[in-house]
Design a protein around this motif. Structure first.
Motif, PDB file in Angstrom:
ATOM      1  N   ILE A   2       5.058   6.462 -14.074  1.00  0.00           N
ATOM      2  CA  ILE A   2       6.416   5.916 -14.182  1.00  0.00           C
ATOM      3  C   ILE A   2       7.355   6.966 -14.758  1.00  0.00           C
ATOM      4  O   ILE A   2       8.473   7.153 -14.274  1.00  0.00           O
ATOM      5  N   ARG A   3       6.885   7.682 -15.784  1.00  0.00           N
ATOM      6  CA  ARG A   3       7.698   8.754 -16.372  1.00  0.00           C
ATOM      7  C   ARG A   3       8.045   9.820 -15.330  1.00  0.00           C
ATOM      8  O   ARG A   3       9.127  10.403 -15.351  1.00  0.00           O
ATOM      9  N   ASN A   4       7.144  10.045 -14.378  1.00  0.00           N
ATOM     10  CA  ASN A   4       7.356  11.054 -13.343  1.00  0.00           C
ATOM     11  C   ASN A   4       8.114  10.526 -12.126  1.00  0.00           C
ATOM     12  O   ASN A   4       8.353  11.280 -11.187  1.00  0.00           O
ATOM     13  N   GLY A   5       8.464   9.227 -12.131  1.00  0.00           N
ATOM     14  CA  GLY A   5       9.288   8.705 -11.051  1.00  0.00           C
ATOM     15  C   GLY A   5       8.667   7.644 -10.171  1.00  0.00           C
ATOM     16  O   GLY A   5       9.315   7.189  -9.218  1.00  0.00           O
ATOM     17  N   ALA A   6       7.442   7.224 -10.449  1.00  0.00           N
ATOM     18  CA  ALA A   6       6.834   6.164  -9.635  1.00  0.00           C
ATOM     19  C   ALA A   6       7.570   4.854  -9.873  1.00  0.00           C
ATOM     20  O   ALA A   6       7.931   4.525 -11.000  1.00  0.00           O
ATOM     21  N   GLN A   7       7.783   4.127  -8.812  1.00  0.00           N
ATOM     22  CA  GLN A   7       8.445   2.819  -8.881  1.00  0.00           C
ATOM     23  C   GLN A   7       7.474   1.693  -8.562  1.00  0.00           C
ATOM     24  O   GLN A   7       7.811   0.529  -8.710  1.00  0.00           O
ATOM     25  N   GLU A   8       6.312   2.045  -8.084  1.00  0.00           N
ATOM     26  CA  GLU A   8       5.283   1.066  -7.756  1.00  0.00           C
ATOM     27  C   GLU A   8       3.939   1.662  -8.164  1.00  0.00           C
ATOM     28  O   GLU A   8       3.681   2.839  -7.930  1.00  0.00           O
ATOM     29  N   ILE A   9       3.114   0.831  -8.790  1.00  0.00           N
ATOM     30  CA  ILE A   9       1.789   1.267  -9.236  1.00  0.00           C
ATOM     31  C   ILE A   9       0.761   0.325  -8.631  1.00  0.00           C
ATOM     32  O   ILE A   9       0.859  -0.893  -8.783  1.00  0.00           O
ATOM     33  N   ASP A  10      -0.221   0.892  -7.959  1.00  0.00           N
ATOM     34  CA  ASP A  10      -1.372   0.128  -7.498  1.00  0.00           C
ATOM     35  C   ASP A  10      -2.543   0.525  -8.391  1.00  0.00           C
ATOM     36  O   ASP A  10      -2.764   1.718  -8.620  1.00  0.00           O
ATOM     37  N   MET A  11      -3.286  -0.444  -8.912  1.00  0.00           N
ATOM     38  CA  MET A  11      -4.418  -0.153  -9.782  1.00  0.00           C
ATOM     39  C   MET A  11      -5.710  -0.551  -9.076  1.00  0.00           C
ATOM     40  O   MET A  11      -5.795  -1.643  -8.518  1.00  0.00           O
ATOM     41  N   VAL A  12      -6.684   0.340  -9.115  1.00  0.00           N
ATOM     42  CA  VAL A  12      -7.977   0.066  -8.507  1.00  0.00           C
ATOM     43  C   VAL A  12      -8.846  -0.658  -9.532  1.00  0.00           C
ATOM     44  O   VAL A  12      -9.038  -0.178 -10.652  1.00  0.00           O
ATOM     45  N   VAL A  13      -9.355  -1.811  -9.142  1.00  0.00           N
ATOM     46  CA  VAL A  13     -10.253  -2.567 -10.004  1.00  0.00           C
ATOM     47  C   VAL A  13     -11.578  -1.812 -10.097  1.00  0.00           C
ATOM     48  O   VAL A  13     -11.939  -1.042  -9.201  1.00  0.00           O
ATOM     49  N   ASP A  14     -12.297  -2.009 -11.172  1.00  0.00           N
ATOM     50  CA  ASP A  14     -13.626  -1.413 -11.334  1.00  0.00           C
ATOM     51  C   ASP A  14     -14.529  -1.983 -10.238  1.00  0.00           C
ATOM     52  O   ASP A  14     -14.932  -3.152 -10.281  1.00  0.00           O
ATOM     53  N   ILE A  15     -14.812  -1.186  -9.234  1.00  0.00           N
ATOM     54  CA  ILE A  15     -15.547  -1.648  -8.055  1.00  0.00           C
ATOM     55  C   ILE A  15     -16.943  -2.136  -8.428  1.00  0.00           C
ATOM     56  O   ILE A  15     -17.386  -3.188  -7.959  1.00  0.00           O
ATOM     57  N   ALA A  16     -17.637  -1.407  -9.288  1.00  0.00           N
ATOM     58  CA  ALA A  16     -18.988  -1.823  -9.674  1.00  0.00           C
ATOM     59  C   ALA A  16     -18.961  -3.176 -10.380  1.00  0.00           C
ATOM     60  O   ALA A  16     -19.796  -4.049 -10.101  1.00  0.00           O
ATOM     61  N   ALA A  17     -18.012  -3.364 -11.287  1.00  0.00           N
ATOM     62  CA  ALA A  17     -17.905  -4.647 -11.995  1.00  0.00           C
ATOM     63  C   ALA A  17     -17.551  -5.773 -11.026  1.00  0.00           C
ATOM     64  O   ALA A  17     -18.095  -6.882 -11.119  1.00  0.00           O
ATOM     65  N   ALA A  18     -16.663  -5.493 -10.085  1.00  0.00           N
ATOM     66  CA  ALA A  18     -16.274  -6.516  -9.113  1.00  0.00           C
ATOM     67  C   ALA A  18     -17.459  -6.915  -8.242  1.00  0.00           C
ATOM     68  O   ALA A  18     -17.699  -8.106  -8.014  1.00  0.00           O
ATOM     69  N   ARG A  19     -18.211  -5.938  -7.787  1.00  0.00           N
ATOM     70  CA  ARG A  19     -19.370  -6.231  -6.930  1.00  0.00           C
ATOM     71  C   ARG A  19     -20.432  -7.008  -7.686  1.00  0.00           C
ATOM     72  O   ARG A  19     -21.135  -7.830  -7.112  1.00  0.00           O
TER      73      ARG A  19
END
Length: 134
Positions: free
Chosen positions: A108-125
């Motif tokens: 965000i400090r560098n200019g991002a206006q949208e953030i997508d976060m990757v869920v912990d795949i191993a925990a999700a599975r």
């Protein structure tokens, strides 16, 4: 500039009118819903510049780039309606929540206006909700 939002839905009632039939869909309608993405680890500055130029030319909703390229993309897209997006915890989601939060703040400090976060795949599975919610 429009507000940052998740752009993968086909219809956002706060921003667009519903499309009543397929014959009403224009190229601009489709483009305005596209996240133009380059997340390859070998992406170059030139490739990021080209991505941004294409997004601006076609009116895409956003460009999605690795965090290292956020500032460059934000500069290239300044004054346009194209949002800058990045992905935190990419590609496996195996970072701690604190690391993901720091990465998001930096983006965000560098200019991002949208953030997508990757869920912990191993925990999700594994169905490990406590780890996913930590």
């Amino acid at each position: 500039m429009r507000k940052a939002q998740h752009m993968t839905s086909a219809y956002d009632p706060t921003e667009r009118q519903p499309i009543s039939s397929l014959s009403d869909i224009t190229a601009a309608d489709i483009a305005s819903r596209v996240d133009h993405t380059l997340l390859k680890p070998e992406a170059s500055a030139g490739a990021i510049d080209q991505l941004c130029a294409e997004a601006r030319e076609h009116g895409f909703a956003s460009v999605c780039v690795n965090g290292v390229w956020v500032a460059r993309a934000a500069e290239a897209l300044a004054g346009s309606d194209v949002l800058v997006c990045t992905v935190v915890g990419f590609p496996l989601g195996a970072s701690t929540p604190e690391a993901k939060a720091w990465e998001a703040r930096e983006a965000i400090r560098n200019g991002a206006q949208e953030i997508d976060m990757v869920v912990d795949i191993a925990a999700a599975r594994a169905g490990d909700r406590p780890t996913m919610e930590h």
